[in-house]
Design a protein around this motif. Structure first.
Motif, short mmCIF file in Angstrom:
data_model
loop_
_atom_site.label_atom_id
_atom_site.label_comp_id
_atom_site.label_asym_id
_atom_site.label_seq_id
_atom_site.Cartn_x
_atom_site.Cartn_y
_atom_site.Cartn_z
N HIS A 64 0.85 -1.18 0.00
CA HIS A 64 0.00 0.00 0.00
C HIS A 64 0.89 1.24 0.00
CE1 HIS A 64 -2.88 -2.97 1.66
NE2 HIS A 64 -3.72 -2.29 0.91
N GLN A 65 0.59 2.15 -0.91
CA GLN A 65 1.35 3.39 -0.99
C GLN A 65 1.08 4.24 0.25
OE1 GLN A 65 3.54 4.36 -3.66
NE2 GLN A 65 4.11 5.68 -1.97
N HIS A 66 2.10 4.84 0.81
CA HIS A 66 1.92 5.76 1.92
C HIS A 66 2.89 6.93 1.74
CE1 HIS A 66 5.29 3.37 3.49
NE2 HIS A 66 5.57 4.40 4.25
N SER A 67 2.67 7.96 2.51
CA SER A 67 3.47 9.17 2.38
C SER A 67 4.33 9.40 3.60
CB SER A 67 2.55 10.38 2.18
OG SER A 67 1.82 10.25 0.99
N THR A 68 5.42 10.15 3.38
CA THR A 68 6.29 10.57 4.47
C THR A 68 6.44 12.09 4.38
OG1 THR A 68 8.25 10.22 3.10
CG2 THR A 68 7.59 8.42 4.55
N VAL A 69 6.81 12.69 5.50
CA VAL A 69 7.00 14.14 5.53
C VAL A 69 8.46 14.45 5.24
CG1 VAL A 69 6.88 16.21 6.99
CG2 VAL A 69 5.14 14.44 7.21
N HIS A 79 13.25 12.31 5.95
CA HIS A 79 11.84 11.89 5.93
C HIS A 79 11.45 11.37 7.31
CE1 HIS A 79 12.47 11.73 1.49
NE2 HIS A 79 11.27 12.25 1.53
N ILE A 80 10.26 11.74 7.73
CA ILE A 80 9.70 11.25 8.99
C ILE A 80 8.26 10.82 8.72
CG2 ILE A 80 11.19 12.63 10.49
CD1 ILE A 80 8.81 14.56 10.88
N PRO A 81 7.70 9.97 9.56
CA PRO A 81 6.29 9.58 9.40
C PRO A 81 5.38 10.79 9.61
CG PRO A 81 7.43 8.07 10.88
CD PRO A 81 8.36 9.22 10.64
N PRO A 82 4.30 10.87 8.84
CA PRO A 82 3.39 12.02 8.97
C PRO A 82 2.41 11.86 10.13
CG PRO A 82 2.62 10.57 7.24
CD PRO A 82 3.92 9.99 7.74
N MET A 83 1.90 12.99 10.59
CA MET A 83 0.80 13.00 11.54
C MET A 83 -0.46 13.38 10.75
SD MET A 83 2.53 14.74 14.88
CE MET A 83 3.61 15.91 14.11
N LYS A 84 -1.62 13.16 11.33
CA LYS A 84 -2.87 13.46 10.62
C LYS A 84 -2.91 14.90 10.12
CE LYS A 84 -6.23 10.18 12.33
NZ LYS A 84 -7.49 9.96 13.03
#
Length: 159
Positions: A64-69, A79-84
């Motif tokens: 599943h495609q996901h995004s990073t910040v 890059h870090i994991p995004p928050m809502k």
């Protein structure tokens, strides 16, 4: 922003780059990634880093495609994991530009950890606490794979 402050941020950014690079190949990267995460969050909180936008990850989770910040610290990008809230506030930049590379720092891992530890105000006890492997009180290490000698060299039978 004065020159000394810029140099300090760039030194922290270089240390982050070194820690992140080593974490990707470390056998137990938890401490290094924790150090990276804490440093970036503190930089963002102190307005010393900037969230640039969202990127599609190069490594999809479970297909599943996901995004990073994408975060800019000095002359470096991470890059870090995004928050809502990031999905509402930040522009999506699409795929990662594979042609871009961060500058290569000349810094050892131990020096980088020392710089980040000082920035985070971590003491030696904190570092050792993070590095210690924790086992439950009932844990008994397995002796599997720790044979003292070859299993094929058994005692000869006497008849």
């Amino acid at each position: 922003m004065n020159q000394k402050h810029k140099d300090n941020i760039n030194e922290i950014a270089q240390a982050l780059f070194v820690v992140n690079r080593h974490a990707k190949t470390a056998p137990n990267p938890r401490f290094l990634y924790s150090m990276k995460k804490q440093t970036i969050h503190k930089l963002l909180k102190n307005n010393q880093a900037l969230k640039v936008g969202l990127h599609f990850s190069d490594h999809p989770k479970l297909s599943h495609q996901h995004s990073t910040v994408l975060v800019k610290v000095g002359e470096y990008f991470f890059h870090i994991p995004p928050m809502k809230q990031d999905f509402k506030d930040l522009k999506h930049l699409g795929n990662v530009d594979s042609n871009y590379r961060n500058p290569k720092p000349q810094m050892s891992l131990s020096q980088a950890k020392k710089i980040l530890s000082n920035y985070l105000d971590w003491s030696l006890e904190t570092k050792q606490h993070h590095q210690k492997e924790r086992y439950p009180s009932y844990f008994t290490p397995s002796s599997l794979g720790q044979l003292n000698g070859s299993p094929f060299k058994k005692k000869k039978w006497r008849y």
